[in-house]
Structure formats: C-alpha cells, structure tokens
Design a protein around this motif. Sequence first.
Motif, short mmCIF file in Angstrom:
data_model
loop_
_atom_site.label_atom_id
_atom_site.label_comp_id
_atom_site.label_asym_id
_atom_site.label_seq_id
_atom_site.Cartn_x
_atom_site.Cartn_y
_atom_site.Cartn_z
N GLU A 150 0.87 -1.18 0.00
CA GLU A 150 0.00 0.00 0.00
C GLU A 150 0.91 1.23 0.00
N TYR A 151 0.32 2.40 -0.22
CA TYR A 151 1.11 3.62 -0.12
C TYR A 151 1.41 3.94 1.33
N TYR A 152 2.65 4.39 1.56
CA TYR A 152 3.02 4.82 2.90
C TYR A 152 2.15 5.99 3.37
N ASP A 153 1.92 6.96 2.46
CA ASP A 153 1.23 8.18 2.85
C ASP A 153 -0.25 7.98 3.17
N THR A 154 -0.84 6.88 2.74
CA THR A 154 -2.25 6.65 3.03
C THR A 154 -2.38 5.60 4.13
N VAL A 155 -2.34 4.35 3.71
CA VAL A 155 -2.52 3.26 4.66
C VAL A 155 -1.40 3.21 5.70
N GLY A 156 -0.16 3.48 5.25
CA GLY A 156 0.98 3.43 6.17
C GLY A 156 0.81 4.41 7.32
N VAL A 157 0.49 5.66 6.98
CA VAL A 157 0.36 6.69 8.00
C VAL A 157 -0.87 6.45 8.88
N ALA A 158 -1.95 5.95 8.27
CA ALA A 158 -3.19 5.78 9.02
C ALA A 158 -3.16 4.57 9.95
N SER A 159 -2.28 3.61 9.70
CA SER A 159 -2.34 2.36 10.46
C SER A 159 -1.95 2.58 11.92
N THR A 197 0.05 0.80 13.56
CA THR A 197 1.42 0.36 13.81
C THR A 197 2.36 1.56 13.86
N SER A 198 3.23 1.59 14.85
CA SER A 198 4.11 2.75 14.93
C SER A 198 5.10 2.74 13.77
N ASP A 199 5.49 3.94 13.37
CA ASP A 199 6.24 4.13 12.13
C ASP A 199 7.47 3.23 12.02
N HIS A 200 8.21 3.09 13.12
CA HIS A 200 9.45 2.33 13.01
C HIS A 200 9.21 0.83 12.87
N LYS A 201 7.96 0.41 13.04
CA LYS A 201 7.67 -1.01 12.85
C LYS A 201 7.11 -1.33 11.47
N LEU A 202 7.01 -0.33 10.61
CA LEU A 202 6.51 -0.57 9.25
C LEU A 202 7.66 -0.98 8.34
N PHE A 203 7.41 -1.96 7.49
CA PHE A 203 8.35 -2.27 6.42
C PHE A 203 8.11 -1.26 5.30
N LYS A 204 9.10 -0.45 4.99
CA LYS A 204 8.92 0.57 3.96
C LYS A 204 9.78 0.22 2.75
N LEU A 205 9.26 0.50 1.58
CA LEU A 205 10.05 0.30 0.38
C LEU A 205 9.70 1.38 -0.63
N LEU A 206 10.52 1.51 -1.66
CA LEU A 206 10.28 2.52 -2.69
C LEU A 206 9.92 1.81 -3.98
N TYR A 263 -11.52 -10.94 7.09
CA TYR A 263 -10.30 -11.15 6.30
C TYR A 263 -9.44 -12.22 6.94
N HIS A 264 -8.60 -12.79 6.10
CA HIS A 264 -7.52 -13.65 6.60
C HIS A 264 -6.30 -13.30 5.77
N SER A 265 -5.28 -12.73 6.37
CA SER A 265 -4.16 -12.19 5.59
C SER A 265 -2.86 -12.27 6.35
N ASN A 266 -1.76 -12.29 5.58
CA ASN A 266 -0.47 -12.12 6.22
C ASN A 266 -0.20 -10.63 6.38
N VAL A 267 0.38 -10.26 7.51
CA VAL A 267 0.73 -8.86 7.76
C VAL A 267 2.19 -8.81 8.21
N PHE A 268 2.79 -7.63 8.13
CA PHE A 268 4.23 -7.50 8.30
C PHE A 268 4.59 -6.42 9.31
N ARG A 269 5.51 -6.74 10.20
CA ARG A 269 6.03 -5.75 11.15
C ARG A 269 7.53 -5.95 11.25
N THR A 270 8.28 -4.88 11.29
CA THR A 270 9.70 -5.05 11.54
C THR A 270 9.85 -5.40 13.02
N ILE A 271 10.87 -6.14 13.36
CA ILE A 271 11.01 -6.59 14.74
C ILE A 271 12.39 -6.30 15.26
#
Lengths: 211, 371
Positions: free
Chosen positions: B49-58, B60-69, B105-113
């Motif tokens: 998803e886009y960082y600026d939409t779903v990423g920011v709204a979620s 999950t705290s920012d440092h736990k998001l997997f971000k990519l370009l 829903y049933h989905s895989n989700v991602f958090r940095t650890i």
Amino acid sequence: MRDTLKVAMPKGRIYKQASALFREAGLPISTDFDDTRKLIIELPEANMEFIMAKPVDVPTYVEYGVADIGIVGKDVLMEENKDVYELLDLGIAPCRMSVIGLPDWKPVIHPRVATKYPNVASQYFRELGQQVDVIKLNGSIELAPLIGLADRIVDMVETGQTLRDNGLVEMEQIFSITSRLIANRVSYRMKNDAIQGLCDQLQKVIPDVSK
Amino acid sequence: MSKPKVFEKPVGVKDYLPHAVSKLRTIERNVLDCMGRWGYRQILTPTIEYYDTVGVASATSDHKLFKLLNNRGTALVLRSDMTAPIARVVSSLLKDEAFPIRLSYHSNVFRTIEEEAGREAEFFQTGVELVGDASAEADAEVVALAIASLQAAGVAQFKFAMGHVGFLNGLFDEVLHGRSEDQETLKFCLLSRDYVGYRERIREWGLDAAEQQKLEGILRLRGGKEICEQALQLTGDEQTRASIEHLLEVWEALEAYGVSQHVLLDLTMIGDFSYYTGMTFEGYALELGSPVCSGGRYDNLLQQFGRPAPATGFALKTTRILDVVGDEDQEQIAVMTLNYTSQNRAQIFQEARALREAGNCVVTRYVEEDV
C-alpha cells in the motif's frame, strides 16, 4: 483451588531476601532452598514452582510466558526493556545506578564509558545530549577507568566500598534500584486471582520505600 | 553481518510445512466460516500500500513498518494490519454501500522486529471490521464474535479483558486538569505496564489523599460487572461516566449472548491512545505468552480516508493459535498409489480420476514394463 504460579527467582544475592519476604508474607517456603543447586523447586504447599534463573534472564522467562511472574532488579528491567507488567516494588536489595569516574575527571574529546548496562548508559548520555562510546564489559567494571579503557563507567553501587577501595568516586546517580515483582501479559489475566492475591499478601509486608 | 548461509531466512519469517499448513487452513476455514455465519463477508486487499495513506493511518508505529520505494521513488509499505486497508476500501470501492458494513479477512501482515525478541515479522491475522455502527451493541457483537472465533479455532482455555480509553482519558483529565504532560506520563506508565512507576509518579506529585487514592485505585479495577459500580463512584466527570456506562451496556449485551463468563473488565487496559477511541479488548489463551486477539473501537480512522464513520473490530493472531490447538481434528487421508506402464496408462488415469472424484487421494507412478 488456585492455579500454580511459576515464579522466576533470581539466583544468588536477591534470592534470600526475596524468599524471606515471601515467608514474611505468610507463604510456606522452606529456608532449605536458600543454598540449593536445583534449578526447579516445587512448592506444592505454596502453590508455586520456583525457576532458579540468572537474574538478567528473569524478564526473558517472564516475557515468553515460561514463568508467570518473576523477581528482578530494576537495573535489569531498565537494561532489558521487556514487555512485562511491573506490578510491585518489593523494596528489597536497594542500591543505585551511577556514573563513576576518577576524582580528577575532566571532559575528554572522545568520551568512552564502560558498563555492564549498555542500553542504560547510552540512553542516559543521549538524554544529556552527549555522544559517548559505550563499551560493554561483563565484570570488574571498575578496572576500566583505572587502566584507561574508559574515562567513566556506569554501574550499580550498593555500599560504595569497591569504589572507595579503588579510588573512584560516584559522579551522578542515574536512578535508584530495588527488586520488582513482574508478570507475564497473559498470566496476569489468566491467573489474575492468584497473582493479585500474592500482590496483596506481599504489599502488607513490603518495607515502605516511599518514605 | 556476514553473508547468510543458504538455509537461512531473514529474522522473524517462517516456512510452514504441509502438516502446519493443513492445520492453519483448518483454523482459517473454521474461523472464516464462523464469521460468515455472523454476516461478515471476506475481502482481500493488496500486500503493498502507499506509505502516505494506509501506512500513515495504520495503528502500527512508524518504526515497525516495512517501507520500500517503487521505481518512481514513491514510499510504499507492506501492510502491517488489515484495518487501514479495509477503511480505504470502505471509503472508496464500497462508498455507496449503506452502513453498517461487515467485512472479514484472513491475511499475512508485516512488522519489523527487534532482533532476538523472538517475534514474528510476518504472521497471519484473521479478523473482522464492523463499520458504521457506534452503538454498544456493535462493540458487544465483535467481542462475542471474537469469542466464537477462538472457539471455532479450537482454543479450549481462553479469557478476554475489556477496557475503555475514555475512562482513563476522562479520569486523568478530571484529577490532573490542565496538566496534559502529567496525564501523558501516567498513560505511558500504563501503556508500558509499569505499575510501580505509575504509583511513584503519583506519590511524587503530592496530590491530596483522595486524588491519590483515586488514581492508585484504578490499578485494582479488574473483575466483573461490579467493577463498573466501583468506577462510577470514583468520578463525577461526564466523559468518564459515559465510558463506564457504555462498558456496562456492552457487558449486559455479552450476558445476553451468554459469553460474559469469558470476559474480565479491566479499566487499566489501554491500547494505543492515538488510535482507539472507545472500548478496547484483548484475548489470551492459556499456555501462550502473548495475546492471541486484540481489538476495539476506532472512530477516527475512516475520516482519514474521506468517509467519516464509527468502526469496531478485532484480529486473531492465527499463527499463534497454531501452537495451542491440537492435531485431533486433522483428517488423515490415506494416499493410494496406482502404478501404470505405457501400455495401460489411459486406463489407469481414468481409474485414478474416478477415485479422485469419489474423494480419494491418488498418486500415480510410472513403472518400466517388464521385458
């Protein structure tokens, strides 16, 4: 009947004080175990099982839930930063975390701090706005300033005797330390009655630290 | 770090071998069926998803998001939960559908650890969102469904704890009026489960005895319906009272569902304050060190996607449930092997098809003809 509580107990210095506090609170815990080498002690009359752990590992056992509750020093909690409930200050094993150096200490260009508590030390100096190199040592921290490995150390001070014997001085106190009762997130709910009951019993006999 | 060995995977991700997958599928199917019977329709959304939409709204705290370009340099995230993507869908693709909207829903989700913490960087969540209903009835429905879902998953011994963010917000504001920093300090103590620090702060401030007792007293507000009565006596503040009355309504609805015996009220239980706006809850299974379910009301999320609406929901941590449910439900299907040669191939394949259609598991194997 209450659930059996698995208690991670710190081996060594704190164990005797903690088990004495438990006895004072009315729990039937024999003094026979004060010098035991057993790793797991069953205490059916107290509805408990002690897991004898190295103090620094206590929060880990509790976080993973292999122990429901545990007793550990605030120093370890600050350093390990685990996701556990910190329920009670037991008021035992009091000491403090301090910055220590030679009496003629002056600011140096590249400060180096030796410690057993690298997270505590980094956080403390960052909050002061100082960038220091933190050197992790596993023991005899007091050696570091004496032989020039570091210009200061961060360590636990109980009586200050070791410092005096080695010509070191306590420069700043970071925080004071006592032992704490901690609990696992799930155990705290699933065994709420047993844990709350223990807290209530202990609270009656804890030396009042707020005074 | 040295170059990884060929068998290694990044920290926090897992392989699931056939045995575990069939167990996971059974849980997934049972739970989704259960949710389906409560009128929740399953949806799928993209992994990125886009960082600026779903990423920011979620939540999950920012440092736990997997971000990519992406190739244009736009920041993307691997979804960290399904709630924000569902809010996006409800506000866009389903914007003409009338509330309430029930989705599962049933989905895989991602958090940095954090390395070594033993947590998972990718895991499965099964959950629901009930959007467009602000009532206590809606909150009770998701809690009751969470209980039904854990039962459907085969978790035998579990307990739920339920609280309300409005209670603490209101009570702190009443006792520490105008001292927002101190209020934050206390919330931080509760959020990091540091009851010792919480008591120390309160004692340091030299509040009068009644106020001190009020703040310390909430640490003991755990139990059944009677907790609400005790809490109501603590406060005259409107928001605080409204929160407790809301919880009481949820509790009474849960009694009507016949599930309140699984629930413990805990007024110190708090989720993320910036995200949850009302009732919050967590589910715990015996033998698991961390919660298997979490949820609550989040009335401010949808407006970030342009369709303001109240919402409530929960997620089960399905991969954790794997560790507590037994294998007894696993059907062991016997595998039949049919040998064939180039001579009788067509006939054997036909036989195999008939057997498969009858529900058998058939493996065919080519063998050399005897010369």
